[in-house]
Every structure is written in structure tokens, then in C-alpha cells.
Enzyme design. Structure first.
Site, PDB file in Angstrom:
ATOM      1  N   ASN A   9      13.821  28.343  14.983  1.00 55.84           N
ATOM      2  CA  ASN A   9      14.436  29.552  14.432  1.00 55.84           C
ATOM      3  C   ASN A   9      15.870  29.238  14.019  1.00 55.84           C
ATOM      4  O   ASN A   9      16.765  29.128  14.860  1.00 55.84           O
ATOM      5  CB  ASN A   9      14.410  30.663  15.486  1.00 55.84           C
ATOM      6  CG  ASN A   9      15.100  31.923  15.018  1.00 55.84           C
ATOM      7  OD1 ASN A   9      15.292  32.141  13.822  1.00 55.84           O
ATOM      8  ND2 ASN A   9      15.489  32.770  15.961  1.00 55.84           N
ATOM      9  N   LYS A  11      17.941  31.089  12.411  1.00 59.66           N
ATOM     10  CA  LYS A  11      18.826  32.262  12.388  1.00 59.66           C
ATOM     11  C   LYS A  11      19.647  32.283  11.091  1.00 59.66           C
ATOM     12  O   LYS A  11      19.118  31.971  10.026  1.00 59.66           O
ATOM     13  CB  LYS A  11      19.693  32.290  13.645  1.00 59.66           C
ATOM     14  CG  LYS A  11      18.847  32.224  14.924  1.00 59.66           C
ATOM     15  CD  LYS A  11      19.656  32.437  16.169  1.00 59.66           C
ATOM     16  CE  LYS A  11      18.753  32.360  17.403  1.00 59.66           C
ATOM     17  NZ  LYS A  11      19.484  32.661  18.650  1.00 59.66           N
ATOM     18  N   HIS A  98      12.869  39.887  17.937  1.00 62.41           N
ATOM     19  CA  HIS A  98      13.810  38.968  18.595  1.00 62.41           C
ATOM     20  C   HIS A  98      14.926  39.797  19.237  1.00 62.41           C
ATOM     21  O   HIS A  98      15.336  40.834  18.701  1.00 62.41           O
ATOM     22  CB  HIS A  98      14.398  37.997  17.569  1.00 62.41           C
ATOM     23  CG  HIS A  98      15.181  36.877  18.175  1.00 62.41           C
ATOM     24  ND1 HIS A  98      16.463  37.050  18.658  1.00 62.41           N
ATOM     25  CD2 HIS A  98      14.862  35.575  18.400  1.00 62.41           C
ATOM     26  CE1 HIS A  98      16.898  35.895  19.131  1.00 62.41           C
ATOM     27  NE2 HIS A  98      15.951  34.980  18.989  1.00 62.41           N
ATOM     28  N   GLU A 100      17.991  39.578  19.368  1.00 56.44           N
ATOM     29  CA  GLU A 100      19.164  39.851  18.533  1.00 56.44           C
ATOM     30  C   GLU A 100      18.905  41.030  17.593  1.00 56.44           C
ATOM     31  O   GLU A 100      19.823  41.798  17.283  1.00 56.44           O
ATOM     32  CB  GLU A 100      19.539  38.587  17.752  1.00 56.44           C
ATOM     33  CG  GLU A 100      20.102  37.510  18.670  1.00 56.44           C
ATOM     34  CD  GLU A 100      20.084  36.118  18.080  1.00 56.44           C
ATOM     35  OE1 GLU A 100      20.586  35.197  18.735  1.00 56.44           O
ATOM     36  OE2 GLU A 100      19.560  35.942  16.964  1.00 56.44           O
ATOM     37  N   GLU A 168      11.881  35.428  26.012  1.00 61.13           N
ATOM     38  CA  GLU A 168      13.249  34.952  25.825  1.00 61.13           C
ATOM     39  C   GLU A 168      14.193  35.809  26.666  1.00 61.13           C
ATOM     40  O   GLU A 168      14.617  36.877  26.217  1.00 61.13           O
ATOM     41  CB  GLU A 168      13.639  34.998  24.348  1.00 61.13           C
ATOM     42  CG  GLU A 168      13.179  36.252  23.591  1.00 61.13           C
ATOM     43  CD  GLU A 168      13.952  36.484  22.304  1.00 61.13           C
ATOM     44  OE1 GLU A 168      14.510  35.533  21.759  1.00 61.13           O
ATOM     45  OE2 GLU A 168      14.012  37.639  21.877  1.00 61.13           O
ATOM     46  N   GLY A 174      21.404  31.286  23.460  1.00 57.18           N
ATOM     47  CA  GLY A 174      22.655  30.862  22.844  1.00 57.18           C
ATOM     48  C   GLY A 174      23.820  30.762  23.806  1.00 57.18           C
ATOM     49  O   GLY A 174      24.966  30.586  23.392  1.00 57.18           O
ATOM     50  N   SER A 211      17.721  28.753  25.213  1.00 53.42           N
ATOM     51  CA  SER A 211      18.509  27.534  25.422  1.00 53.42           C
ATOM     52  C   SER A 211      17.652  26.344  25.844  1.00 53.42           C
ATOM     53  O   SER A 211      18.054  25.526  26.667  1.00 53.42           O
ATOM     54  CB  SER A 211      19.629  27.775  26.444  1.00 53.42           C
ATOM     55  OG  SER A 211      20.561  28.711  25.945  1.00 53.42           O
TER      56      SER A 211
END
Length: 258
Positions: A9, A11, A98, A100, A168, A174, A211
């Protein structure tokens, strides 16, 4: 799991020149690897999908992935991209929900269920993301949060075995923080139980994202019920990504993490 997945991914990273250069370095290295036992997705920014798709040129082991799609089939939605548009240019899988997007775009479970449906309608595979915040885990609500995310985001979905789940933990995305192996094993087992009791299926792949890197990938992939990984930062570097691919290919069928 018999089938393994790895999703890079990207991003909101890489210009078209950087994306093209990455693929030109990655593809020759993959040629030397036995890719028959897993499916690899690369999910670049929307604007790069046609160019990356052209580089893949009908590849049987690497597919084009998208980071999102709209929940309606078409309409006056400026700046959005439909599932039909993605399928039309050869996208094979789409990330849905996701963390985010849940946080920054305020996407809720009902909206995500519509997206999953649109992706399935167009013959692509949805990768539904789920995961708890650090506050949820500290308060002991992590299981309840994940269960609600899965059940409500898959509400009304009949083709459950065409869906994949990506766990996740939000606090490990991140940040450099990684869930310990015991946490990963326990949550993947719990998700598998949800899918069995709710949908009667033991064949939905569950990926880990949070991560994951070349140093910890092998141990993570050796955990039971981990069918691969959703890779963020480490998918932006060819050498790191190749090491993670290799770690997935070396995955064992053991009964515990090591």
C-alpha cells in the site's frame, strides 16, 4: 491458509517517475522467485494505476490494487472513483476501510458495507481493514471494536469467501510500534472465530498490517491464521519489499508464532 497474500500500500507516496522506477527494479527480482504460492498486489495512488497496470502487462502473480473506491456505482461525486472504473482498467483488489480513511474521511461501517458490495459486484476482491485504537486496547474493548467493525462492514454480504480481512491495529500503523506475536496470534484467532460463527466459513484469509518490516515479517507470517501482510512503509523500498516477499514464501504451517 493455503493461499497467501501480500499487498503493498503506497498511500500518498511516489511520483509517476518514482513509481515506474520502483516497478522496473522490482519485477526482475520477482522473476527469480517462485511466486506460485501467493498473490501479490501493488496499490499505488489512483493517478498511477494505468501506468503501473501497463508495466504488469498481464502478470499472473502480481495484480493491480486500489486504495479505495466510492460506495455508489456512478453519479455526481466530484473527485471520486467508482468500482466499475477500477475494474475497467484491470484492478484486481481494493482496500476497504483502511484506518486512515475511517479516521480522516470518517467512513463508518454501513458505508464500508456498500463499498464491499460494489467491489464484489465488479469481480474484484475486497480487503476489509479492521483494528482497534490504543485506547480501545487499554480499555479492554479491542475485541468488541473489531467484532463490530467486521459484522457491520460485512452486513448483507453473501460471497464471504471472496472477501479478505486485514487486521491493522491502529496504534501500530506508521508508528514503528508492532503488536507482539501473542497479540497478533490472539486477534487473528478471534477474527477467524467471528467469521466461522457469523458466516460459517473458515476460508477467509486474514492478513496482518501494522509496521511489518523485513526484520519481523518472518515471525509474524509464521503465526497461525496469518495469511500474509498489508505492507505500508516497507513497500516503498524495493529491497525491503523483496525481503518481505521472501519471508512470506518461507511461511511455515506451525501451530504457534516463533
Amino acid at each position: 491458509m493455503d493461499k497467501k497474500y501480500l499487498i503493498g500500500n503506497w498511500k500518498m507516496y511516489k511520483t509517476i517517475q518514482e513509481a515506474t522506477s520502483f516497478m522496473q527494479h522490482l519485477l526482475p527480482q520477482l522473476e527469480a522467485i517462485d511466486r506460485s504460492s501467493f498473490t501479490l498486489f501493488i496499490a499505488p495512488a489512483f493517478v498511477h494505476l494505468p501506468a503501473i497496470g501497463a508495466l504488469l502487462n498481464g502478470s499472473t502473480f502480481m495484480q493491480l490494487g486500489a486504495q479505495n473506491c466510492h460506495h455508489e456505482p456512478e453519479g455526481a461525486f466530484t473527485g471520486e472513483v467508482s468500482a466499475a472504473m477500477l475494474a475497467d482498467i484491470g484492478v484486481g483488489g481494493v482496500l476497504i476501510g483502511h484506518s486512515e480513511r475511517r479516521i480522516y474521511q470518517k467512513e463508518d461501517h454501513r458505508l464500508l458495507a456498500k463499498k464491499v458490495k460494489r467491489v464484489l459486484e465488479k469481480g474484484m476482491q475486497p480487503f476489509l481493514c479492521c483494528g482497534e485504537s490504543l485506547e480501545d486496547r487499554r480499555n479492554g474493548r479491542h475485541k468488541a471494536v473489531v467484532q463490530q467493525q467486521i459484522q457491520e462492514s460485512l452486513d448483507g454480504i453473501k460471497e464471504i469467501e471472496k472477501v479478505a480481512i486485514a487486521y491493522e491495529p491502529v496504534w501500530a500503523i506508521g508508528t514503528g510500534e508492532v503488536a507482539c506475536l501473542e497479540v497478533i496470534e490472539a486477534m487473528h484467532s478471534f477474527i477467524k472465530e467471528i467469521l466461522w460463527h457469523q458466516y460459517g466459513s473458515k476460508n477467509v484469509p486474514i492478513l496482518y498490517g501494522g509496521s511489518c518490516n523485513p526484520q519481523n515479517a518472518k515471525a509474524i507470517f509464521n503465526c497461525p491464521n496469518v495469511a500474509g501482510g498489508l505492507i505500508g512503509g516497507a513497500s516503498l523500498r524495493v529491497d525491503d519489499f523483496i525481503k518481505i516477499v521472501t519471508a512470506l514464501l518461507e511461511q511455515k504451517d506451525g501451530t504457534n508464532c516463533n
